[in-house]
Design an enzyme around this catalytic site. Sequence first.
Site, PDB file in Angstrom:
ATOM      1  N   LYS A  39       0.811  -1.220   0.000  1.00 40.09           N
ATOM      2  CA  LYS A  39       0.000   0.000   0.000  1.00 40.09           C
ATOM      3  C   LYS A  39       0.840   1.264   0.000  1.00 40.09           C
ATOM      4  O   LYS A  39       0.325   2.359   0.165  1.00 40.09           O
ATOM      5  CB  LYS A  39      -0.925  -0.014   1.208  1.00 40.09           C
ATOM      6  CG  LYS A  39      -1.826  -1.239   1.243  1.00 40.09           C
ATOM      7  CD  LYS A  39      -2.476  -1.364   2.576  1.00 40.09           C
ATOM      8  CE  LYS A  39      -2.675  -2.820   2.905  1.00 40.09           C
ATOM      9  NZ  LYS A  39      -3.025  -3.005   4.293  1.00 40.09           N
ATOM     10  N   GLY A  51       1.063   6.540  -0.330  1.00 38.55           N
ATOM     11  CA  GLY A  51       0.440   5.490   0.457  1.00 38.55           C
ATOM     12  C   GLY A  51      -1.053   5.701   0.481  1.00 38.55           C
ATOM     13  O   GLY A  51      -1.523   6.843   0.453  1.00 38.55           O
ATOM     14  N   SER A 131      -7.148   2.646   9.811  1.00 41.80           N
ATOM     15  CA  SER A 131      -7.694   2.180  11.084  1.00 41.80           C
ATOM     16  C   SER A 131      -6.704   2.269  12.231  1.00 41.80           C
ATOM     17  O   SER A 131      -7.074   2.577  13.347  1.00 41.80           O
ATOM     18  CB  SER A 131      -8.157   0.728  10.952  1.00 41.80           C
ATOM     19  OG  SER A 131      -9.179   0.628   9.997  1.00 41.80           O
TER      20      SER A 131
END
Length: 184
Positions: A39, A51, A131
Amino acid sequence: MSDFRATTVLLVRRHGAVCMASDGQVTLGDTIVKSTAAKVKRTGRNQVLVGFAGGGADGLALFTRFEAKLEEYQGNLERAVVELAKDWRTDRALRQLQAMMMVSDRESSFLVSGNGDLLQPDDEGVLAIGSGGNFASAAARALLRHTELSAVEVAREAMRIAADICIYTNHSITLEELAPEDSP
Protein backbone atom coordinates in the site's frame (compact mmCIF):
# COMPACT_ATOMS: atom_id res chain seq x y z
CA MET A 1 -18.78 -9.18 3.58
CA SER A 2 -19.52 -5.61 2.48
CA ASP A 3 -17.86 -3.88 5.46
CA PHE A 4 -14.35 -3.00 4.23
CA ARG A 5 -11.86 -1.87 6.87
CA ALA A 6 -8.87 0.30 6.14
CA THR A 7 -5.23 -0.24 6.94
CA THR A 8 -2.42 1.71 8.56
CA VAL A 9 -0.07 3.96 6.62
CA LEU A 10 2.50 6.12 8.42
CA LEU A 11 4.85 8.86 7.27
CA VAL A 12 7.85 9.90 9.37
CA ARG A 13 10.39 12.67 8.67
CA ARG A 14 13.68 12.94 10.53
CA HIS A 15 17.12 14.41 9.74
CA GLY A 16 16.32 14.96 6.07
CA ALA A 17 14.96 11.44 5.51
CA VAL A 18 11.35 10.59 4.74
CA CYS A 19 9.94 7.13 5.40
CA MET A 20 6.48 5.85 4.54
CA ALA A 21 5.33 2.52 5.94
CA SER A 22 2.20 0.41 5.69
CA ASP A 23 0.97 -2.89 6.97
CA GLY A 24 -0.11 -5.61 4.56
CA GLN A 25 -3.49 -6.66 5.94
CA VAL A 26 -6.68 -6.43 3.91
CA THR A 27 -9.94 -7.31 5.62
CA LEU A 28 -13.45 -7.71 4.39
CA GLY A 29 -15.90 -7.72 7.26
CA ASP A 30 -14.37 -9.90 9.94
CA THR A 31 -12.23 -11.91 7.53
CA ILE A 32 -8.58 -11.35 6.62
CA VAL A 33 -8.42 -11.79 2.85
CA LYS A 34 -4.77 -10.84 2.30
CA SER A 35 -1.83 -10.26 4.59
CA THR A 36 0.91 -8.96 2.25
CA ALA A 37 -0.71 -6.16 0.25
CA ALA A 38 1.61 -3.34 -0.87
CA LYS A 39 0.00 0.00 0.00
CA VAL A 40 3.07 2.22 -0.31
CA LYS A 41 4.52 2.94 -3.73
CA ARG A 42 7.11 5.14 -5.42
CA THR A 43 6.45 7.39 -8.37
CA GLY A 44 7.85 10.58 -9.90
CA ARG A 45 11.20 9.05 -10.89
CA ASN A 46 11.31 7.36 -7.47
CA GLN A 47 11.31 10.76 -5.73
CA VAL A 48 7.70 10.67 -4.47
CA LEU A 49 6.16 8.24 -2.00
CA VAL A 50 2.44 7.45 -2.10
CA GLY A 51 0.44 5.49 0.46
CA PHE A 52 -3.26 4.76 0.51
CA ALA A 53 -5.86 3.37 2.88
CA GLY A 54 -9.39 2.23 2.12
CA GLY A 55 -10.63 0.24 -0.83
CA GLY A 56 -7.71 -1.35 -2.67
CA ALA A 57 -9.07 -0.78 -6.16
CA ASP A 58 -10.04 2.78 -5.21
CA GLY A 59 -6.55 3.44 -3.86
CA LEU A 60 -4.94 2.12 -7.04
CA ALA A 61 -7.28 4.24 -9.16
CA LEU A 62 -6.23 7.32 -7.19
CA PHE A 63 -2.57 6.37 -7.50
CA THR A 64 -2.93 6.16 -11.28
CA ARG A 65 -4.70 9.55 -11.39
CA PHE A 66 -2.03 11.09 -9.17
CA GLU A 67 0.78 9.75 -11.38
CA ALA A 68 -0.86 11.36 -14.40
CA LYS A 69 -1.16 14.69 -12.55
CA LEU A 70 2.46 14.50 -11.42
CA GLU A 71 3.56 13.94 -15.00
CA GLU A 72 1.25 16.68 -16.31
CA TYR A 73 2.79 19.19 -13.88
CA GLN A 74 6.39 18.06 -14.51
CA GLY A 75 6.95 16.62 -11.04
CA ASN A 76 5.52 19.60 -9.12
CA LEU A 77 4.10 17.69 -6.15
CA GLU A 78 2.02 20.48 -4.67
CA ARG A 79 0.39 21.41 -7.97
CA ALA A 80 -0.32 17.76 -8.82
CA VAL A 81 -1.92 17.03 -5.46
CA VAL A 82 -4.00 20.24 -5.52
CA GLU A 83 -5.34 19.36 -8.96
CA LEU A 84 -6.07 15.78 -7.87
CA ALA A 85 -8.00 17.07 -4.83
CA LYS A 86 -10.01 19.40 -7.07
CA ASP A 87 -10.83 16.55 -9.46
CA TRP A 88 -11.70 14.22 -6.59
CA ARG A 89 -14.08 16.80 -5.14
CA THR A 90 -15.81 17.68 -8.40
CA ASP A 91 -15.76 14.53 -10.55
CA ARG A 92 -18.86 12.39 -10.02
CA ALA A 93 -17.04 9.07 -10.50
CA LEU A 94 -14.06 10.02 -8.34
CA ARG A 95 -16.35 11.17 -5.50
CA GLN A 96 -17.50 7.56 -5.14
CA LEU A 97 -14.00 6.30 -4.33
CA GLN A 98 -13.57 5.12 -0.74
CA ALA A 99 -9.92 5.81 0.03
CA MET A 100 -7.46 8.29 1.48
CA MET A 101 -4.02 8.98 0.13
CA MET A 102 -0.76 10.42 1.46
CA VAL A 103 1.95 11.73 -0.84
CA SER A 104 5.41 13.00 0.01
CA ASP A 105 8.69 14.07 -1.47
CA ARG A 106 11.75 15.28 0.44
CA GLU A 107 10.26 18.72 1.08
CA SER A 108 6.47 18.34 1.40
CA SER A 109 3.82 15.89 2.55
CA PHE A 110 0.08 15.95 1.89
CA LEU A 111 -3.01 13.99 2.89
CA VAL A 112 -5.79 13.92 0.31
CA SER A 113 -9.32 12.70 0.98
CA GLY A 114 -12.39 12.17 -1.15
CA ASN A 115 -14.30 15.21 0.04
CA GLY A 116 -11.61 17.53 -1.28
CA ASP A 117 -9.56 17.82 1.90
CA LEU A 118 -5.91 18.58 1.30
CA LEU A 119 -3.86 18.74 4.49
CA GLN A 120 -0.21 19.15 5.38
CA PRO A 121 1.12 17.76 8.68
CA ASP A 122 2.48 19.94 11.46
CA ASP A 123 6.21 20.46 11.72
CA GLU A 124 6.59 17.35 13.87
CA GLY A 125 6.95 15.28 10.70
CA VAL A 126 4.34 12.58 11.33
CA LEU A 127 1.26 11.80 9.29
CA ALA A 128 -0.88 8.66 9.47
CA ILE A 129 -4.09 7.31 7.95
CA GLY A 130 -6.22 4.21 8.26
CA SER A 131 -7.69 2.18 11.08
CA GLY A 132 -4.43 2.05 13.02
CA GLY A 133 -3.31 5.56 12.05
CA ASN A 134 -3.86 7.09 15.49
CA PHE A 135 -1.90 4.28 17.18
CA ALA A 136 1.00 4.55 14.71
CA SER A 137 1.02 8.35 14.91
CA ALA A 138 1.10 8.40 18.72
CA ALA A 139 3.91 5.83 18.82
CA ALA A 140 5.95 7.69 16.17
CA ARG A 141 5.59 11.01 17.97
CA ALA A 142 6.76 9.48 21.24
CA LEU A 143 9.71 7.80 19.54
CA LEU A 144 10.72 11.03 17.78
CA ARG A 145 10.57 12.98 21.04
CA HIS A 146 12.40 10.47 23.22
CA THR A 147 14.86 8.58 21.01
CA GLU A 148 17.46 9.23 18.34
CA LEU A 149 16.14 6.49 16.03
CA SER A 150 16.21 7.16 12.28
CA ALA A 151 13.03 7.85 10.31
CA VAL A 152 13.00 4.21 9.10
CA GLU A 153 13.51 2.85 12.61
CA VAL A 154 10.77 5.08 14.04
CA ALA A 155 8.35 4.08 11.28
CA ARG A 156 9.10 0.37 11.69
CA GLU A 157 8.69 0.41 15.48
CA ALA A 158 5.57 2.61 15.40
CA MET A 159 3.97 0.24 12.88
CA ARG A 160 4.82 -2.73 15.12
CA ILE A 161 3.13 -0.97 18.03
CA ALA A 162 0.06 -0.17 15.92
CA ALA A 163 -0.13 -3.82 14.79
CA ASP A 164 -0.07 -4.93 18.43
CA ILE A 165 -3.13 -2.75 19.14
CA CYS A 166 -5.25 -2.46 15.97
CA ILE A 167 -7.05 -5.59 14.77
CA TYR A 168 -7.04 -4.26 11.18
CA THR A 169 -3.23 -3.85 11.11
CA ASN A 170 -0.71 -6.69 10.82
CA HIS A 171 3.04 -7.08 11.21
CA SER A 172 3.77 -7.48 7.48
CA ILE A 173 5.31 -4.02 7.02
CA THR A 174 6.30 -2.36 3.76
CA LEU A 175 8.80 0.51 4.08
CA GLU A 176 9.92 3.02 1.48
CA GLU A 177 12.49 5.72 2.24
CA LEU A 178 13.68 8.87 0.57
CA ALA A 179 17.16 9.20 2.05
CA PRO A 180 18.66 12.64 2.68
CA GLU A 181 19.88 14.31 -0.52
CA ASP A 182 23.54 13.92 0.40
CA SER A 183 23.23 10.14 0.89
CA PRO A 184 24.31 7.79 -1.92
